[in-house]
Scaffold this motif. Structure first.
Motif, PDB file in Angstrom:
ATOM      1  N   PHE A   1     -82.718  26.150 -34.059  1.00 23.11           N
ATOM      2  CA  PHE A   1     -82.600  25.301 -32.871  1.00 23.11           C
ATOM      3  C   PHE A   1     -82.612  23.821 -33.248  1.00 23.11           C
ATOM      4  O   PHE A   1     -81.767  23.043 -32.786  1.00 23.11           O
ATOM      5  CB  PHE A   1     -83.757  25.621 -31.926  1.00 23.11           C
ATOM      6  N   VAL A   2     -83.545  23.432 -34.106  1.00 22.37           N
ATOM      7  CA  VAL A   2     -83.679  22.027 -34.484  1.00 22.37           C
ATOM      8  C   VAL A   2     -82.488  21.565 -35.324  1.00 22.37           C
ATOM      9  O   VAL A   2     -82.096  20.392 -35.274  1.00 22.37           O
ATOM     10  CB  VAL A   2     -85.005  21.817 -35.247  1.00 22.37           C
ATOM     11  N   SER A   3     -81.891  22.470 -36.074  1.00 25.49           N
ATOM     12  CA  SER A   3     -80.773  22.097 -36.952  1.00 25.49           C
ATOM     13  C   SER A   3     -79.444  21.973 -36.214  1.00 25.49           C
ATOM     14  O   SER A   3     -78.428  21.653 -36.837  1.00 25.49           O
ATOM     15  CB  SER A   3     -80.624  23.133 -38.071  1.00 25.49           C
ATOM     16  N   SER A   4     -79.415  22.200 -34.913  1.00 24.97           N
ATOM     17  CA  SER A   4     -78.152  22.189 -34.163  1.00 24.97           C
ATOM     18  C   SER A   4     -77.363  20.881 -34.286  1.00 24.97           C
ATOM     19  O   SER A   4     -76.121  20.920 -34.295  1.00 24.97           O
ATOM     20  CB  SER A   4     -78.420  22.504 -32.689  1.00 24.97           C
ATOM     21  N   PRO A   5     -77.994  19.696 -34.389  1.00 26.57           N
ATOM     22  CA  PRO A   5     -77.172  18.484 -34.554  1.00 26.57           C
ATOM     23  C   PRO A   5     -76.390  18.444 -35.860  1.00 26.57           C
ATOM     24  O   PRO A   5     -75.387  17.729 -35.948  1.00 26.57           O
ATOM     25  CB  PRO A   5     -78.210  17.350 -34.506  1.00 26.57           C
ATOM     26  N   ILE A   6     -76.824  19.198 -36.868  1.00 28.87           N
ATOM     27  CA  ILE A   6     -76.147  19.152 -38.171  1.00 28.87           C
ATOM     28  C   ILE A   6     -74.761  19.791 -38.098  1.00 28.87           C
ATOM     29  O   ILE A   6     -73.759  19.137 -38.427  1.00 28.87           O
ATOM     30  CB  ILE A   6     -77.019  19.812 -39.256  1.00 28.87           C
ATOM     31  N   PRO A   7     -74.632  21.062 -37.694  1.00 24.72           N
ATOM     32  CA  PRO A   7     -73.275  21.626 -37.600  1.00 24.72           C
ATOM     33  C   PRO A   7     -72.423  20.938 -36.541  1.00 24.72           C
ATOM     34  O   PRO A   7     -71.198  20.861 -36.690  1.00 24.72           O
ATOM     35  CB  PRO A   7     -73.526  23.100 -37.240  1.00 24.72           C
ATOM     36  N   TYR A   8     -73.066  20.425 -35.502  1.00 28.02           N
ATOM     37  CA  TYR A   8     -72.309  19.724 -34.465  1.00 28.02           C
ATOM     38  C   TYR A   8     -71.686  18.445 -35.023  1.00 28.02           C
ATOM     39  O   TYR A   8     -70.493  18.180 -34.826  1.00 28.02           O
ATOM     40  CB  TYR A   8     -73.232  19.401 -33.295  1.00 28.02           C
ATOM     41  N   ALA A   9     -72.486  17.662 -35.743  1.00 30.54           N
ATOM     42  CA  ALA A   9     -71.965  16.427 -36.339  1.00 30.54           C
ATOM     43  C   ALA A   9     -70.930  16.726 -37.416  1.00 30.54           C
ATOM     44  O   ALA A   9     -69.900  16.040 -37.513  1.00 30.54           O
ATOM     45  CB  ALA A   9     -73.117  15.608 -36.924  1.00 30.54           C
ATOM     46  N   MET A  10     -71.175  17.753 -38.218  1.00 25.42           N
ATOM     47  CA  MET A  10     -70.222  18.102 -39.278  1.00 25.42           C
ATOM     48  C   MET A  10     -68.893  18.564 -38.694  1.00 25.42           C
ATOM     49  O   MET A  10     -67.828  18.305 -39.271  1.00 25.42           O
ATOM     50  CB  MET A  10     -70.826  19.183 -40.178  1.00 25.42           C
ATOM     51  N   THR A  11     -68.939  19.231 -37.556  1.00 25.53           N
ATOM     52  CA  THR A  11     -67.703  19.654 -36.895  1.00 25.53           C
ATOM     53  C   THR A  11     -66.889  18.451 -36.440  1.00 25.53           C
ATOM     54  O   THR A  11     -65.664  18.396 -36.635  1.00 25.53           O
ATOM     55  CB  THR A  11     -68.025  20.552 -35.691  1.00 25.53           C
ATOM     56  N   ILE A  12     -67.559  17.474 -35.841  1.00 21.83           N
ATOM     57  CA  ILE A  12     -66.860  16.260 -35.394  1.00 21.83           C
ATOM     58  C   ILE A  12     -66.280  15.511 -36.588  1.00 21.83           C
ATOM     59  O   ILE A  12     -65.134  15.027 -36.545  1.00 21.83           O
ATOM     60  CB  ILE A  12     -67.819  15.358 -34.600  1.00 21.83           C
ATOM     61  N   LEU A  13     -67.047  15.413 -37.663  1.00 14.64           N
ATOM     62  CA  LEU A  13     -66.568  14.716 -38.855  1.00 14.64           C
ATOM     63  C   LEU A  13     -65.357  15.417 -39.461  1.00 14.64           C
ATOM     64  O   LEU A  13     -64.422  14.765 -39.940  1.00 14.64           O
ATOM     65  CB  LEU A  13     -67.695  14.626 -39.891  1.00 14.64           C
ATOM     66  N   TYR A  14     -65.364  16.734 -39.438  1.00 16.62           N
ATOM     67  CA  TYR A  14     -64.254  17.482 -40.024  1.00 16.62           C
ATOM     68  C   TYR A  14     -63.003  17.413 -39.152  1.00 16.62           C
ATOM     69  O   TYR A  14     -61.882  17.320 -39.666  1.00 16.62           O
ATOM     70  CB  TYR A  14     -64.666  18.940 -40.224  1.00 16.62           C
ATOM     71  N   GLN A  15     -63.171  17.441 -37.849  1.00 13.26           N
ATOM     72  CA  GLN A  15     -62.020  17.474 -36.955  1.00 13.26           C
ATOM     73  C   GLN A  15     -61.261  16.154 -36.927  1.00 13.26           C
ATOM     74  O   GLN A  15     -60.048  16.144 -36.708  1.00 13.26           O
ATOM     75  CB  GLN A  15     -62.479  17.832 -35.535  1.00 13.26           C
ATOM     76  N   ASN A  16     -61.949  15.050 -37.147  1.00 15.62           N
ATOM     77  CA  ASN A  16     -61.310  13.743 -37.094  1.00 15.62           C
ATOM     78  C   ASN A  16     -60.787  13.366 -38.474  1.00 15.62           C
ATOM     79  O   ASN A  16     -61.540  13.322 -39.451  1.00 15.62           O
ATOM     80  CB  ASN A  16     -62.312  12.695 -36.599  1.00 15.62           C
ATOM     81  N   THR A  17     -59.502  13.088 -38.559  1.00 11.72           N
ATOM     82  CA  THR A  17     -58.881  12.799 -39.855  1.00 11.72           C
ATOM     83  C   THR A  17     -59.463  11.548 -40.500  1.00 11.72           C
ATOM     84  O   THR A  17     -59.749  11.531 -41.704  1.00 11.72           O
ATOM     85  CB  THR A  17     -57.366  12.631 -39.683  1.00 11.72           C
ATOM     86  N   ALA A  18     -59.646  10.488 -39.711  1.00 12.05           N
ATOM     87  CA  ALA A  18     -60.185   9.239 -40.261  1.00 12.05           C
ATOM     88  C   ALA A  18     -61.610   9.438 -40.759  1.00 12.05           C
ATOM     89  O   ALA A  18     -61.978   8.924 -41.825  1.00 12.05           O
ATOM     90  CB  ALA A  18     -60.144   8.145 -39.195  1.00 12.05           C
ATOM     91  N   TYR A  19     -62.412  10.182 -40.010  1.00 19.41           N
ATOM     92  CA  TYR A  19     -63.781  10.453 -40.444  1.00 19.41           C
ATOM     93  C   TYR A  19     -63.784  11.280 -41.725  1.00 19.41           C
ATOM     94  O   TYR A  19     -64.577  11.038 -42.640  1.00 19.41           O
ATOM     95  CB  TYR A  19     -64.544  11.207 -39.354  1.00 19.41           C
TER      96      TYR A  19
END
Length: 356
Positions: free
Chosen positions: A297-315
């Protein structure tokens, strides 16, 4: 969970109270949050500094609030509060850094407010996208006033019910002591836990579950409706927009839905597990499983942030550039330099003339 205000007494002992060894939980949560800080602060930096994105400043502001509130809420849950559920005993307490100063009753209200902001921003992002793709003559082309009214009602619907249910479920110290003494005489040890919160009315606990279920079901339906409306508007724009623009808007919506699904999977794990614990055998030892579910539960921001970073080409390019090993400039060997110099001396015109 046996949590009745009737005269029936439960003389069983609860392992969750008798076994108070949770030495693994706080270090584990701190490690997760330290890693979460590093990942999310990279994301915060990119959202703020990257001006080349096609999204508006409003969208980026909402995304920043969303990711920050999610990160802060889980940091609060894992490290600041260090929440520990005593289910099937009707209570909870904290072992985090703020528990010597604030009770679990207050700390849970803080977490509910932070997480409600995260949920609200998920809908606000869809509303911003709908405003961007709706046609001028579309039925879904609402006025600014309509959007403000809808956002205000949505904010009230998301931000108010759960905190209200929690605040109204509180009891005085005397009521709590009387409840435990009359219903759980062998669990009086729980009153020695600093800042412990105990449900003294089974209806208050069931009401929280009912309200949470209603919010999740209705919120999920509204989310799907908004996604469907956005897809419809994108499809209707095919005669006006270029294929590149259409592809971009489809991908943007797809990425948003994927982010929501990933976040939901990690967020839903712990509540479901704890609710099931409320109906388990009091003597069952589930401390390790509880810590694991809290860690997910506490680790949920990690995969969420990594998903956003991966989906955005510039990031993604920025992340790759951070870890790219640049080829070091090759320096010529000293021996090779001397040999080249000697060859140049021998072949020089002055050397040839002196030889003649």
């Amino acid at each position: 969970m046996e949590n009745d205000t009737s005269n029936s007494q439960n003389f069983r002992k609860f392992t969750s109270i008798e076994n108070s060894n949770r030495s693994l939980q706080q270090p584990l949560m701190d490690c997760i949050n330290i890693f979460s800080v590093s990942i999310n602060f990279i994301l915060f930096y990119l959202i703020i500094s990257d001006g080349r994105r096609r999204e508006s400043k409003l969208y980026r502001s909402i995304l920043l609030i969303q990711t920050f509130s999610l990160w802060l809420s889980q940091l609060h849950w894992g490290s600041f509060h260090g929440l520990v559920f005593l289910f099937p005993f009707p209570g909870l307490y904290g072992i985090g850094y703020l528990t010597p100063y604030l009770s679990s009753y207050v700390l849970v209200i803080t977490w509910l407010s932070l997480f409600a902001i995260t949920v609200l921003t998920k809908f606000l992002i869809l509303i911003v996208r709908l405003r961007g793709v709706a046609r001028q003559d579309s039925y879904f082309r609402f006025s600014t006033v309509t959007y403000f009214i809808f956002t205000a009602l949505l904010s009230f619907y998301i931000l108010v019910p759960m905190p209200f249910c929690w605040i109204s479920s509180g009891s005085s110290v005397l009521e709590t002591q009387t409840f435990v003494k009359n219903n759980y005489p062998n669990a009086m040890k729980v009153l020695d836990i600093p800042g412990v919160f105990i449900y003294t009315d089974s209806w208050k606990f069931r009401r929280i579950l009912i309200v949470a279920t209603v919010l999740m079901v209705t919120g999920g339906c509204l989310y799907l409706v908004l996604c469907q409306v956005i897809l419809y508007e994108i499809h209707q724009q095919c005669k006006i927009w270029s294929e590149k623009v259409l592809k971009y808007h489809r991908k943007a919506l797809k990425d948003t839905v994927i982010q929501t699904i990933i976040l939901t999977v990690f967020i839903a794990a712990a509540p479901v597990f704890h609710i099931l614990n409320a109906f388990r055998d009091p003597e069952a030892d589930i401390i390790t499983l509880t810590i694991i579910s809290n860690a997910i539960f506490v680790s949920s921001p990690i995969p969420y942030a990594m998903t956003i970073l991966y989906q955005n080409t510039a990031y993604r390019r920025f992340i790759v550039s951070m870890f790219r090993f640049r080829n070091k400039q090759k320096t010529p060997r000293i021996g090779a330099t001397i040999q080249v110099s000697m060859v140049n001396i021998k072949n020089s015109p002055r050397t040839s003339n002196s030889g003649n």
